[in-house]
Scaffold this active site. Structure first.
Site, PDB file in Angstrom:
ATOM      1  N   ARG A   1       0.862  -1.182   0.000  1.00  0.00           N
ATOM      2  CA  ARG A   1       0.000   0.000   0.000  1.00  0.00           C
ATOM      3  C   ARG A   1       0.899   1.233   0.000  1.00  0.00           C
ATOM      4  NH1 ARG A   1      -3.247  -2.888  -1.611  1.00  0.00           N
ATOM      5  NH2 ARG A   1      -5.306  -3.418  -0.791  1.00  0.00           N
TER       6      ARG A   1
ATOM      7  N   GLU B   1      -2.895   7.383  -4.704  1.00  0.00           N
ATOM      8  CA  GLU B   1      -3.194   6.771  -6.007  1.00  0.00           C
ATOM      9  C   GLU B   1      -4.664   6.841  -6.410  1.00  0.00           C
ATOM     10  OE1 GLU B   1      -1.962   2.665  -5.046  1.00  0.00           O
ATOM     11  OE2 GLU B   1      -4.037   2.058  -5.358  1.00  0.00           O
TER      12      GLU B   1
ATOM     13  N   HIS C   1      -0.934  -0.225  -9.713  1.00  0.00           N
ATOM     14  CA  HIS C   1      -1.617  -1.211  -8.869  1.00  0.00           C
ATOM     15  C   HIS C   1      -2.075  -2.430  -9.679  1.00  0.00           C
ATOM     16  CE1 HIS C   1      -3.607  -1.375  -4.691  1.00  0.00           C
ATOM     17  NE2 HIS C   1      -3.490  -2.605  -5.153  1.00  0.00           N
TER      18      HIS C   1
HETATM   19  P1  NAI Z   1      -0.889 -11.336   4.996  1.00  0.00           P
HETATM   20  O1  NAI Z   1      -1.903 -10.894   5.970  1.00  0.00           O
HETATM   21  O2  NAI Z   1      -0.841 -12.771   4.605  1.00  0.00           O
HETATM   22  O3  NAI Z   1       0.575 -10.936   5.531  1.00  0.00           O
HETATM   23  C1  NAI Z   1       0.878  -9.690   6.071  1.00  0.00           C
HETATM   24  C2  NAI Z   1       2.059  -9.893   7.022  1.00  0.00           C
HETATM   25  O4  NAI Z   1       2.473  -8.608   7.483  1.00  0.00           O
HETATM   26  C3  NAI Z   1       1.710 -10.738   8.256  1.00  0.00           C
HETATM   27  O5  NAI Z   1       2.652 -11.777   8.410  1.00  0.00           O
HETATM   28  C4  NAI Z   1       1.787  -9.726   9.393  1.00  0.00           C
HETATM   29  O6  NAI Z   1       2.235 -10.327  10.613  1.00  0.00           O
HETATM   30  C5  NAI Z   1       2.809  -8.756   8.834  1.00  0.00           C
HETATM   31  N1  NAI Z   1       2.833  -7.485   9.538  1.00  0.00           N
HETATM   32  C6  NAI Z   1       1.819  -6.870  10.213  1.00  0.00           C
HETATM   33  N2  NAI Z   1       2.261  -5.717  10.749  1.00  0.00           N
HETATM   34  C7  NAI Z   1       3.580  -5.613  10.409  1.00  0.00           C
HETATM   35  C8  NAI Z   1       4.588  -4.661  10.679  1.00  0.00           C
HETATM   36  N3  NAI Z   1       4.353  -3.588  11.443  1.00  0.00           N
HETATM   37  N4  NAI Z   1       5.815  -4.866  10.177  1.00  0.00           N
HETATM   38  C9  NAI Z   1       6.092  -5.956   9.424  1.00  0.00           C
HETATM   39  N5  NAI Z   1       5.173  -6.905   9.140  1.00  0.00           N
HETATM   40  C10 NAI Z   1       3.939  -6.728   9.630  1.00  0.00           C
HETATM   41  O7  NAI Z   1      -1.066 -10.409   3.723  1.00  0.00           O
HETATM   42  P2  NAI Z   1      -0.641 -10.710   2.221  1.00  0.00           P
HETATM   43  O8  NAI Z   1      -1.705 -11.475   1.532  1.00  0.00           O
HETATM   44  O9  NAI Z   1       0.745 -11.231   2.197  1.00  0.00           O
HETATM   45  O10 NAI Z   1      -0.689  -9.225   1.609  1.00  0.00           O
HETATM   46  C11 NAI Z   1       0.205  -8.218   2.025  1.00  0.00           C
HETATM   47  C12 NAI Z   1      -0.285  -6.884   1.497  1.00  0.00           C
HETATM   48  O11 NAI Z   1      -0.185  -6.861   0.084  1.00  0.00           O
HETATM   49  C13 NAI Z   1      -1.778  -6.604   1.761  1.00  0.00           C
HETATM   50  O12 NAI Z   1      -1.952  -6.008   3.026  1.00  0.00           O
HETATM   51  C14 NAI Z   1      -2.163  -5.676   0.656  1.00  0.00           C
HETATM   52  O13 NAI Z   1      -2.065  -4.357   1.130  1.00  0.00           O
HETATM   53  C15 NAI Z   1      -1.099  -5.911  -0.416  1.00  0.00           C
HETATM   54  N6  NAI Z   1      -1.655  -6.406  -1.673  1.00  0.00           N
HETATM   55  C16 NAI Z   1      -1.371  -5.708  -2.829  1.00  0.00           C
HETATM   56  C17 NAI Z   1      -1.838  -6.144  -4.055  1.00  0.00           C
HETATM   57  C18 NAI Z   1      -1.501  -5.431  -5.337  1.00  0.00           C
HETATM   58  O14 NAI Z   1      -2.131  -5.703  -6.370  1.00  0.00           O
HETATM   59  N7  NAI Z   1      -0.541  -4.533  -5.358  1.00  0.00           N
HETATM   60  C19 NAI Z   1      -2.706  -7.333  -4.139  1.00  0.00           C
HETATM   61  C20 NAI Z   1      -2.887  -8.031  -2.870  1.00  0.00           C
HETATM   62  C21 NAI Z   1      -2.394  -7.555  -1.686  1.00  0.00           C
END
Ligand code: NAI
Length: 341
Positions: free
Chosen positions: A230, A259, A291
Site C-alpha cells: 500500500r 493513487e 496497482h
Molecule cells: P498477509 O496478511 O498474509 O501478511 C501480512 C504480514 O504482514 C503478516 O505476516 C503480518 O504479521 C505482517 N505485519 C503486520 N504488521 C507488520 C509490521 N508492522 N511490520 C512488518 N510486518 C507486519 O497479507 P498478504 O496477503 O501477504 O498481503 C500483504 C499486502 O499486500 C496486503 O496487506 C495488501 O495491502 C497488499 N496487496 C497488494 C496487491 C496489489 O495488487 N498490489 C494485491 C494483494 C495484496
C-alpha cells in the site's frame, strides 16, 4: 442476491459476469467509485462490492445501512479503505484474503529485475535503433541480501523466489513464522543490511509511513526499494528527497500514497495536478506501475469465485470464513454462528 458493483473496469465484467451466472447473482455495475455521494445508488441491493480505491468511511457506510445493504464484499485482500468500527453491528464485511500470492510476489520481482537491469529503458532504446548500453549496468542478485518486511502469504513467496536467485533473505515481522527459511531480524538491521527491500505488510496506523526519512537514511545507498503493498507505507516526500540526494538506488512502486485519483484511469490527455506523482515519474531509477500486481488470469478468476462464495455463504446464513471486523487485528471472535456479530 442483488449486488451493486462499484468502480467497475471492463476486465471485472469479463470475470464477474461468468461467475454471476454460475452463482445465480444479479449484478448492477457502476463505473464510478463508492463514496458518500455515490452510496445512494446502492438502494435495492443486498450486497455492495468494492475494490481498493473505493471509500467505505462512516458517512458512506451509514448510507449503505439505511439503504438496506447487509454485506460489503471487498474484491481485494487489503482493507484499509473500510471503517470497520462504523460497519460493526450493521454491515458484515468480507474480503478475498489470498487469491494469488504468486501474482503479487512475481510482480514485485518483475519490478526488481527491471529496475536492476534497466530493461524498461533498453526496450525504448532498441526500438529507436539505439543499441548503446551505456547506463544500463546492474548488479548480480545472486549473493546479495533481500529484506522482506511482512512474511505473510505474499512475503513468503517473494522470499522463496529470492532464495531461488541465490540471495540470502532477512525478514522483519512482529509475528514471525517458524517454517520459513529466512533470518528474522529487527527492522533496523534489515534496513541497514539489505540490497533489496520489499514491503509485504498491511497498511495500519502502525505501518503508515514506516519507510520515512529516518528509515531511508538507514538503507544502503544502492538499495532498491519495492512496494507492492500500500502506498502510504512510504512517506512519498521523504522518498523523493532520498532519491534526489542519491541515498537509495531506486524504487519499484506498484502503489502510491495518493493513487486513488489516478491509478486504473487513462489520464493521458490530462495535466497531472499531483506534483509528487509527477516528480516520481521523472526519475530514471523509479519504476511505477498502476496497482497491477494482482492482475493475472488466475487471480481474477479466484477473486470472482471467492467473492461469490462469500456472498453465497452470507445468503445461506452460513459461517463467514472471510469476514473481518475491527476486532480482527487480534483473532476475530466470530461469536455469533461463526460471524463477527
Ligand atoms: P498477509 O496478511 O498474509 O501478511 C501480512 C504480514 O504482514 C503478516 O505476516 C503480518 O504479521 C505482517 N505485519 C503486520 N504488521 C507488520 C509490521 N508492522 N511490520 C512488518 N510486518 C507486519 O497479507 P498478504 O496477503 O501477504 O498481503 C500483504 C499486502 O499486500 C496486503 O496487506 C495488501 O495491502 C497488499 N496487496 C497488494 C496487491 C496489489 O495488487 N498490489 C494485491 C494483494 C495484496
Amino acid at each position: 442476491m442483488k449486488i451493486a458493483f462499484y468502480d467497475t473496469k471492463p476486465y471485472d465484467k469479463v470475470w464477474f459476469d461468468t461467475m454471476a451466472q454460475e452463482y445465480n447473482a444479479e449484478i448492477k455495475y457502476f463505473d464510478f467509485k463508492l463514496n458518500a455521494e455515490t452510496a445512494c445508488l446502492s438502494k435495492g441491493s443486498d450486497v455492495v462490492c468494492i475494490f481498493v480505491n473505493d471509500t467505505a468511511d462512516k458517512e458512506t457506510l451509514d448510507i449503505l445501512h439505511e439503504n438496506g445493504v447487509k454485506l460489503l464484499a471487498l474484491r481485494s485482500a487489503g482493507y484499509n479503505n473500510v471503517d470497520f468500527k462504523s460497519a460493526f453491528g450493521k454491515i458484515h464485511v468480507v474480503r478475498v484474503p489470498d487469491y494469488s500470492p504468486a501474482a503479487v510476489a512475481e510482480h514485485a520481482i518483475a519490478l526488481l529485475l527491471t529496475l536492476n537491469r534497466k530493461t524498461h529503458r533498453a526496450y525504448s532504446r532498441t526500438r529507436d535503433n539505439n543499441f548503446n548500453i551505456n547506463g544500463f549496468i546492474g548488479i548480480d542478485l545472486a549473493g546479495k541480501t533481500a529484506g522482506v518486511i511482512g512474511t505473510g502469504k505474499i512475503g513468503r513467496v517473494f522470499a522463496g523466489i529470492c532464495k531461488g536467485f541465490g540471495m540470502s533473505v532477512l525478514a522483519y515481522d512482529p509475528y514471525p513464522v517458524q517454517d520459513l527459511d529466512v533470518k528474522y531480524t529487527g527492522l533496523d538491521e534489515l534496513l541497514e543490511s539489505s540490497d533489496v527491500i520489499s514491503l509485504h505488510c498491511p497498511l495500519t496506523p502502525e505501518t503508515r509511513h514506516m519507510i520515512n526519512r529516518e528509515n531511508l537514511e538507514k538503507m544502503k545507498s544502492k538499495a532498491i526499494l519495492i512496494n507492492t503493498s500500500r502506498g502510504a507505507l512510504i512517506d512519498t516526500s521523504a522518498l523523493i528527497e532520498a532519491l534526489k540526494n542519491r541515498k537509495i538506488g531506486g524504487a519499484g512502486l506498484d502503489v502510491y500514497e495518493e493513487e486513488s485519483e489516478y491509478f486504473f484511469e487513462d489520464l493521458s490527455d490530462t495535466i497531472i495536478e499531483d506534483d509528487e506523482l509527477s516528480r516520481l515519474l521523472t526519475f530514471p531509477n523509479v519504476l511505477l506501475t498502476s496497482h497491477q500486481a494482482f492482475f493475472t488470469e488466475e487471480a481474477m478468476h479466484e477473486i470472482a469465485r471467492v467473492t461469490m462464495e462469500n456472498v453465497k455463504a452470507f445468503e445461506s446464513g452460513g459461517a463467514l470464513e472471510n469476514e473481518i471486523c475491527y476486532k480482527c487485528d487480534g483473532p476475530c471472535e466470530k461469536k455469533n454462528k461463526n460471524r463477527c456479530f
